[in-house]
Design an enzyme around this catalytic site. Structure first.
Site, PDB file in Angstrom:
ATOM      1  N   LEU A  38      21.301  -3.757  32.431  1.00  0.00           N
ATOM      2  CA  LEU A  38      21.458  -2.322  32.173  1.00  0.00           C
ATOM      3  C   LEU A  38      22.845  -2.084  31.572  1.00  0.00           C
ATOM      4  O   LEU A  38      23.737  -2.912  31.712  1.00  0.00           O
ATOM      5  CB  LEU A  38      21.311  -1.542  33.485  1.00  0.00           C
ATOM      6  CG  LEU A  38      19.992  -1.731  34.234  1.00  0.00           C
ATOM      7  CD1 LEU A  38      20.032  -1.025  35.587  1.00  0.00           C
ATOM      8  CD2 LEU A  38      18.825  -1.188  33.402  1.00  0.00           C
ATOM      9  N   THR A 143      17.915   5.585  22.936  1.00  0.00           N
ATOM     10  CA  THR A 143      17.809   4.191  22.497  1.00  0.00           C
ATOM     11  C   THR A 143      19.026   3.695  21.723  1.00  0.00           C
ATOM     12  O   THR A 143      19.062   2.523  21.319  1.00  0.00           O
ATOM     13  CB  THR A 143      16.539   4.015  21.642  1.00  0.00           C
ATOM     14  OG1 THR A 143      16.487   5.088  20.699  1.00  0.00           O
ATOM     15  CG2 THR A 143      15.286   4.061  22.486  1.00  0.00           C
ATOM     16  N   ILE A 184      35.692  -0.803  15.023  1.00  0.00           N
ATOM     17  CA  ILE A 184      35.342  -2.181  15.379  1.00  0.00           C
ATOM     18  C   ILE A 184      36.198  -3.180  14.598  1.00  0.00           C
ATOM     19  O   ILE A 184      36.740  -4.128  15.157  1.00  0.00           O
ATOM     20  CB  ILE A 184      33.837  -2.450  15.119  1.00  0.00           C
ATOM     21  CG1 ILE A 184      33.008  -1.610  16.089  1.00  0.00           C
ATOM     22  CG2 ILE A 184      33.512  -3.944  15.265  1.00  0.00           C
ATOM     23  CD1 ILE A 184      31.506  -1.758  15.934  1.00  0.00           C
ATOM     24  N   HIS A 440      58.595  12.998  35.416  1.00  0.00           N
ATOM     25  CA  HIS A 440      59.603  12.217  34.695  1.00  0.00           C
ATOM     26  C   HIS A 440      59.911  10.959  35.489  1.00  0.00           C
ATOM     27  O   HIS A 440      60.076  11.043  36.695  1.00  0.00           O
ATOM     28  CB  HIS A 440      60.879  13.041  34.514  1.00  0.00           C
ATOM     29  CG  HIS A 440      61.976  12.263  33.835  1.00  0.00           C
ATOM     30  ND1 HIS A 440      61.951  11.989  32.488  1.00  0.00           N
ATOM     31  CD2 HIS A 440      63.101  11.698  34.341  1.00  0.00           C
ATOM     32  CE1 HIS A 440      63.028  11.287  32.176  1.00  0.00           C
ATOM     33  NE2 HIS A 440      63.749  11.092  33.289  1.00  0.00           N
TER      34      HIS A 440
HETATM   35  P1  NAD Z   1      33.099   2.914  11.287  1.00  0.00           P
HETATM   36  O1  NAD Z   1      32.160   3.883  10.694  1.00  0.00           O
HETATM   37  O2  NAD Z   1      34.098   3.343  12.278  1.00  0.00           O
HETATM   38  O3  NAD Z   1      33.893   2.152  10.102  1.00  0.00           O
HETATM   39  C1  NAD Z   1      33.213   1.460   9.059  1.00  0.00           C
HETATM   40  C2  NAD Z   1      34.150   1.256   7.884  1.00  0.00           C
HETATM   41  O4  NAD Z   1      33.514   0.407   6.944  1.00  0.00           O
HETATM   42  C3  NAD Z   1      34.485   2.542   7.164  1.00  0.00           C
HETATM   43  O5  NAD Z   1      35.891   2.638   7.048  1.00  0.00           O
HETATM   44  C4  NAD Z   1      33.792   2.376   5.807  1.00  0.00           C
HETATM   45  O6  NAD Z   1      34.483   3.035   4.772  1.00  0.00           O
HETATM   46  C5  NAD Z   1      33.815   0.860   5.635  1.00  0.00           C
HETATM   47  N1  NAD Z   1      32.815   0.345   4.688  1.00  0.00           N
HETATM   48  C6  NAD Z   1      31.525   0.747   4.545  1.00  0.00           C
HETATM   49  N2  NAD Z   1      30.907   0.045   3.555  1.00  0.00           N
HETATM   50  C7  NAD Z   1      31.823  -0.835   3.059  1.00  0.00           C
HETATM   51  C8  NAD Z   1      31.801  -1.844   2.019  1.00  0.00           C
HETATM   52  N3  NAD Z   1      30.704  -2.113   1.306  1.00  0.00           N
HETATM   53  N4  NAD Z   1      32.924  -2.549   1.787  1.00  0.00           N
HETATM   54  C9  NAD Z   1      34.040  -2.312   2.514  1.00  0.00           C
HETATM   55  N5  NAD Z   1      34.123  -1.387   3.488  1.00  0.00           N
HETATM   56  C10 NAD Z   1      33.023  -0.649   3.785  1.00  0.00           C
HETATM   57  O7  NAD Z   1      32.145   1.770  11.896  1.00  0.00           O
HETATM   58  P2  NAD Z   1      32.423   0.566  12.912  1.00  0.00           P
HETATM   59  O8  NAD Z   1      33.856   0.216  13.012  1.00  0.00           O
HETATM   60  O9  NAD Z   1      31.428  -0.477  12.515  1.00  0.00           O
HETATM   61  O10 NAD Z   1      31.974   1.189  14.299  1.00  0.00           O
HETATM   62  C11 NAD Z   1      30.609   1.592  14.492  1.00  0.00           C
HETATM   63  C12 NAD Z   1      30.539   2.755  15.444  1.00  0.00           C
HETATM   64  O11 NAD Z   1      30.911   2.336  16.736  1.00  0.00           O
HETATM   65  C13 NAD Z   1      31.447   3.880  15.020  1.00  0.00           C
HETATM   66  O12 NAD Z   1      30.722   5.079  15.030  1.00  0.00           O
HETATM   67  C14 NAD Z   1      32.532   3.890  16.056  1.00  0.00           C
HETATM   68  O13 NAD Z   1      32.906   5.221  16.386  1.00  0.00           O
HETATM   69  C15 NAD Z   1      31.881   3.212  17.257  1.00  0.00           C
HETATM   70  N6  NAD Z   1      32.900   2.442  17.979  1.00  0.00           N
HETATM   71  C16 NAD Z   1      33.817   3.093  18.712  1.00  0.00           C
HETATM   72  C17 NAD Z   1      34.799   2.389  19.374  1.00  0.00           C
HETATM   73  C18 NAD Z   1      35.799   3.100  20.209  1.00  0.00           C
HETATM   74  O14 NAD Z   1      35.539   4.244  20.586  1.00  0.00           O
HETATM   75  N7  NAD Z   1      36.929   2.503  20.512  1.00  0.00           N
HETATM   76  C19 NAD Z   1      34.875   1.010  19.242  1.00  0.00           C
HETATM   77  C20 NAD Z   1      33.936   0.384  18.470  1.00  0.00           C
HETATM   78  C21 NAD Z   1      32.951   1.110  17.843  1.00  0.00           C
END
Ligand code: NAD
Length: 461
Positions: A38, A143, A184, A440
């Site tokens: 889960l 999902t 990521i 502080h």
């Molecule tokens: P993201 O949408 O944050 O970033 C993806 C990046 O890839 C963008 O900057 C985009 O411009 C770039 N990109 C897209 N196509 C491309 C190409 N052909 N060539 C080069 N660059 C390209 O996506 P992510 O980092 O994969 O994360 C996925 C989701 O997971 C997001 O919605 C994020 O908010 C979430 N996430 C959040 C956290 C956190 O809260 N700390 C951590 C990991 C993931």
């Protein structure tokens, strides 16, 4: 055929939290999950394991380089990657067991298998050992989402990995190429850089962290570059091929880049495959996100959806809030999520945290605002702990002083943003925050000082 008041499909942070809340409200609840554990992506292959690796790799980097100026000499720091990975898995397993315990405590019935709709109040659960039909008054789709790839890029979770593969490399890659400078890409790029990889980040846009306040994103890029991440902006990746030397990443109109591992981090897409949503007339957008009304009800009465599968910020805590609001609305008549006030945190070092509107968004809206900024280097606790990078920025309405956005890059920004989100939820002005006593010496004083700075009266800067 078992009947429940509510069936939740998916036991990620949105689904399992909704199931528990509905059970607290006295309902007979079932939750269907296809994975043995889960907790969803967040727990299995997302937020939690990445934070375990971020913490461990941070300790490794600090021990390797960090403390000479404090009079602590450490000799011969060695990396035992397998133990680091085992620790990560132990954290995940313990928390997964914790959710099972919570389900038992709240008498949520768990079904193992893949759910699909037969008709609006009826689902079939398919597992390796057979099928089972269930009925319910209400069904909640939670999902989540899965990794998106690019045309010409086949993720094999070995050479070309998603975030899942990047959590489990058996060896530290020599040269890791990261496609995408979002959450990521930056978090996992940071982990492997700290453990010894050369890391090149390729980003399509001319900036990193799209959507984040651009002043903060610029500062982040400066700091991460100093740490050793190499950024190439304005690169549209067109494909990746595997050759004898490793992986070659092709970029539109530019020279290709050669590395030994590639991480694809270009976003996520909603999980609706196999749910048979067409048969019950649940509508979705062109990009596959399930459409819902203000009460999270889909176009099919009695069928609801929350979290990544409906789009918006793909964040665990957003899904949790939606899950709770959905079932509270359903069973008590009250339930609401303020989508303007969902914090976002990138767990790099320093952390980056944000809530509310960025400066660009306010400019686009034509809203006049005042800005207060305070640097960590002027904070006593930040100096004492050696965390002087970054700043807190508060944006407040010019006329009413109501806080419209807070953006932080600095140590423990992810913790500091909680105060700001709470203040904004109560409709606080910057003056309200400035007049609250902050202990502080703490890093939280940077938030108070930034609030004072909105009115030009920060004390320490
Ligand atoms: P993201 O949408 O944050 O970033 C993806 C990046 O890839 C963008 O900057 C985009 O411009 C770039 N990109 C897209 N196509 C491309 C190409 N052909 N060539 C080069 N660059 C390209 O996506 P992510 O980092 O994969 O994360 C996925 C989701 O997971 C997001 O919605 C994020 O908010 C979430 N996430 C959040 C956290 C956190 O809260 N700390 C951590 C990991 C993931």
């Amino acid at each position: 055929m078992p009947h429940h008041d509510l069936i939740v499909i998916g036991a990620g942070p949105g689904g399992y939290v909704a199931a528990i809340r509905a059970a607290q409200l006295g309902k007979n609840v079932a939750c269907i999950e296809k994975e043995p554990m889960l907790g969803g992506t967040c727990l299995r292959v997302g937020c939690i394991p990445s934070k375990a690796l971020l913490e461990s790799s941070h300790l490794y980097e600090q021990a390797s380089h960090g403390w000479k100026d404090r009079g602590i000499a450490v000799s011969k720091v060695q990396l035992d990657l397998q133990t680091m990975l085992d620790h990560k898995q132990q954290v995940v397993n313990t928390l997964g067991g914790g959710i099972e315990g919570l389900f038992k405590k709240h008498k949520v019935t768990r079904y193992a298998g893949h759910a699909s709709f037969e008709e609006p109040g009826r689902v079939i659960v398919k597992a390796s050992d057979g099928e089972q039909e269930l009925t319910a008054d209400h069904i909640l789709i939670a999902t989540g989402s899965s990794v998106a790839s690019l045309p010409g890029v086949d993720i094999d979770e070995d050479r070309i990995v998603s975030s899942t593969g990047a959590l489990s490399f058996a060896e530290v890659p020599k040269h890791l190429i990261v496609i995408g400078a979002g959450y990521i890409g930056l978090e996992m790029g940071t982990v492997w850089r700290r453990l010894g990889s050369q890391v090149t980040v390729l980003e399509y846009l001319d900036r990193i962290l799209p959507g984040m306040d651009s002043q903060v994103a610029k500062e982040a890029q400066k700091i991460f570059t100093k740490q050793g991440l190499e950024f190439r902006l304005g690169c549209r990746v067109e494909g990746v091929s595997i050759n004898r030397k490793g992986c070659e990443v092709m970029i539109d109109g530019q020279e290709s880049v050669q590395g030994d591992r590639v991480l694809v981090a270009v976003g996520r897409r909603p999980n609706t495959t196999g749910l048979n949503l067409e048969s019950i007339n649940v509508e979705a957008t062109d990009r596959g996100f399930v459409t819902v009304d203000d009460h999270f009800e889909t176009s099919q009465s009695g069928v609801f959806a929350i979290g990544d599968v409906i789009g918006g910020a793909m964040l665990a805590h957003k899904a949790e809030e939606e899950g709770i609001a959905c079932v509270e609305q359903l069973y008590t008549g009250y339930g609401h999520v303020n989508h303007d006030n969902i914090p976002g945190v990138c767990y790099t070092e320093p952390e980056i945290a944000t809530v509310g509107k960025s400066e660009e968004a306010l400019k686009e809206e034509g809203r006049s605002y005042r800005k207060g900024q305070f640097p960590f280097l002027a904070n006593g606790r930040a100096r004492a702990s050696g965390h002087m990078e970054g700043f807190v920025k508060i944006l407040a309405d010019e006329q009413t002083d109501r806080v419209l956005g807070v953006h932080i890059i600095g140590a423990h920004a992810g913790e500091l943003i909680a105060e700001c989100a709470s203040a904004m939820e109560f409709g606080a002005s910057s003056e309200d925050i400035a007049r609250c006593c902050h202990a502080h010496p703490t890093l939280a004083e940077t938030v108070k000082e930034a609030a004072l700075a909105v009115d030009g009266r920060a004390i320490h800067f």
